[in-house]
Design an enzyme around this catalytic site. Structure first.
Site, PDB file in Angstrom:
ATOM      1  N   GLU A   1       4.555  -5.058   7.120  1.00 45.95           N
ATOM      2  CA  GLU A   1       3.851  -3.990   7.853  1.00 45.95           C
ATOM      3  C   GLU A   1       4.376  -3.807   9.272  1.00 45.95           C
ATOM      4  O   GLU A   1       4.373  -2.696   9.803  1.00 45.95           O
ATOM      5  CB  GLU A   1       2.344  -4.278   7.908  1.00 45.95           C
ATOM      6  CG  GLU A   1       1.632  -4.139   6.574  1.00 45.95           C
ATOM      7  CD  GLU A   1       1.609  -5.409   5.731  1.00 45.95           C
ATOM      8  OE1 GLU A   1       2.367  -6.352   6.038  1.00 45.95           O
ATOM      9  OE2 GLU A   1       0.818  -5.455   4.775  1.00 45.95           O
TER      10      GLU A   1
ATOM     11  N   GLY B   1       0.536  -4.875   0.981  1.00 44.76           N
ATOM     12  CA  GLY B   1      -0.656  -4.889   0.142  1.00 44.76           C
ATOM     13  C   GLY B   1      -0.421  -5.552  -1.210  1.00 44.76           C
ATOM     14  O   GLY B   1      -1.350  -6.086  -1.822  1.00 44.76           O
TER      15      GLY B   1
ATOM     16  N   GLU C   1      -0.830  -9.134  -0.550  1.00 46.86           N
ATOM     17  CA  GLU C   1      -2.261  -9.327  -0.279  1.00 46.86           C
ATOM     18  C   GLU C   1      -3.077  -9.250  -1.570  1.00 46.86           C
ATOM     19  O   GLU C   1      -4.040  -9.994  -1.750  1.00 46.86           O
ATOM     20  CB  GLU C   1      -2.729  -8.275   0.731  1.00 46.86           C
ATOM     21  CG  GLU C   1      -2.070  -8.480   2.093  1.00 46.86           C
ATOM     22  CD  GLU C   1      -2.300  -7.321   3.061  1.00 46.86           C
ATOM     23  OE1 GLU C   1      -1.873  -6.184   2.748  1.00 46.86           O
ATOM     24  OE2 GLU C   1      -2.903  -7.552   4.115  1.00 46.86           O
TER      25      GLU C   1
ATOM     26  N   ALA D   1       0.859  -1.174   0.000  1.00 42.75           N
ATOM     27  CA  ALA D   1       0.000   0.000   0.000  1.00 42.75           C
ATOM     28  C   ALA D   1       0.896   1.225   0.000  1.00 42.75           C
ATOM     29  O   ALA D   1       2.059   1.159   0.409  1.00 42.75           O
ATOM     30  CB  ALA D   1      -0.884  -0.014   1.239  1.00 42.75           C
TER      31      ALA D   1
END
Ligand code: HXC
Length: 257
Positions: A131, A108, A111, A65
């Site tokens: 993260e 992300g 993911e 992300a």
């Protein structure tokens, strides 16, 4: 349609989506989410499309992300914008999606790959959920999907340490279904997507739906759903065609109904 952060192309019955923010290693910001959701949903609504390939660059599938976009937000901000919420629309696509991963698939990015149905890894791929290094935890499904993919202990190792794993470890762990030389990644993904896209669309949708259900239903309920989808496919023309083609020793010509 014009997209800002992705390249989109149709090749035969396969829809290709290429993440294209090279300046940020394809970090997933709000616009990337918007673009990927719009493009995948357009492919999903097209009966001529039987598979989707999602890929990035040689250097990065996606490095996570967008940290710069998230940095200043409070917990309440994240809740109120439902940051990442729209990615669930991508995960809900009916059409089989192949993630073709080269380079970094982190946070992300990992993911996002796990929202796809099949992960093909280049030998250059690096997967991880870093993260924890940023003082947070996976927020786009990583803690749940990674655990289901690789089991508790491997998932905990990755999520708690924030370390990366290479393609070989990802394949051994069951996250990547295959590792291929980086130079062959797109050809291999294309060949696999062409194979899938040549099948009966109702059967593909049914197969993906029961596979998805298996991740969240008890066995008895999953078996009931499988039986329902399996039996209902006997009312398609494609089932008659597929079985007639077998008897007649020819290739089936599926029509998607
Ligand atoms: C924003 C990013 C980014 C990211 C890289 N960039 N990753 N920008 N968000 N996730 C930017 C860098 O700032 C840099 O921009 C450019 O991309 C190139 O990256 P470099 O770091 O210079 O490249 P390199 O030295 O080769 O290192 C590659 C890397 C590193 C190891 C992948 O970039 C990295 O660690 N990235 C962050 C990985 C990460 O923590 N991902 C998880 C994010 S959190 P400039 O402008 O400086 O050149 C997440 C959470 C999801 O995904 C769920 C909710 C919390």
């Amino acid at each position: 349609t014009e997209y800002e952060t992705i390249l989109v192309e149709t090749r035969g019955r396969v829809g290709w989506i290429t993440l294209n923010r090279p300046e940020a290693l394809n970090a997933l910001n709000t616009q990337v989410c918007r673009d990927v959701v719009a493009a995948s949903s357009a492919f999903d609504d097209d009966r001529e499309i039987g598979a989707i390939v999602l890929t990035g660059s040689d250097r990065a599938f996606a490095a996570g992300a967008d940290i710069k976009e998230m940095e200043a937000k409070s917990g309440l901000d994240m809740i109120m914008d439902d940051h990442f919420g729209d990615w669930s629309d991508f995960a809900a696509v009916r059409t089989p999606v192949i993630a073709a991963v080269a380079g970094y698939a982190l946070g992300g990015g990992c993911e996002l790959a796990m929202m796809c149905d099949i992960i093909l890894a280049a030998d250059s791929a690096k997967f991880g959920q870093p993260e924890i290094n940023l003082g947070v935890i996976p927020g786009m499904g990583g803690s749940q999907r990674l655990l289901r993919a690789v089991g508790y202990y491997k998932a905990a190792d990755l999520i708690l340490s924030g370390r990366m794993m290479d393609a070989a470890e990802a394949e051994r762990s069951g996250l990547a279904s295959r590792v291929v030389p980086a130079a062959d990644l797109l050809d291999e993904a294309g060949a696999l997507a062409d194979t899938i896209a040549g099948k009966s669309l109702p059967a593909l949708y049914g197969a993906k739906a029961v596979l998805d259900a298996a991740l969240e239903t008890p066995l008895a309920e999953g078996l009931r759903l499988e039986k329902h989808v399996f039996t209902s496919l006997f009312d398609t023309e494609d089932q008659k065609e597929g079985m007639a083609a077998f008897r007649e020793k020819r290739t089936p010509d599926f029509r998607g109904r």
